[in-house]
Design a protein around this motif. Structure first.
Motif: not given
Length: 112
Positions: A86-98, A100-106
């Protein structure tokens, strides 16, 4: 201006927390994990409910982490992984530059 500064501070705090959790491999101690110690495989300690309860509460309430001394290892908790997704989903929205990294970690958390 204040709200954007607040948002940046919150994002920074979230990124620092994410960095720590990822470095730990999403593993941590459970407040009630005292009974995972190899010491509690001994016959006297294995059968005594009072000693087991006392050890659990003592280890839980100590201000110093003595778990490594008792041979208790960090564990992987499914709830932690779910919260990380859930946190990585929020981070992917808040930090668009990274994002893809957050999606892979999710996806890593989901696979675990």
């Amino acid at each position: 201006m204040i709200s954007s500064d607040l948002g940046r501070d919150q994002l920074g705090a979230a990124l620092r927390t994410e960095s720590y959790v990822f470095a730990q491999g999403f593993r941590g101690y459970d407040p009630y994990d005292a009974l995972l110690s190899p010491i509690f495989k001994l016959p006297l300690l294995r059968s005594s409910k009072i000693l087991r309860l006392a050890a659990q509460q003592t280890l839980r309430r100590l201000p110093v982490n003595l778990r490594p001394l008792f041979g208790i290892r960090r564990g992987l908790n499914p709830v932690t992984l779910g919260l990380a997704v859930a946190a990585y989903a929020y981070l992917a929205i808040a930090d668009l530059e990274n994002a893809q990294l957050y999606r892979s970690r999710a996806h890593f958390c989901i696979e675990e």
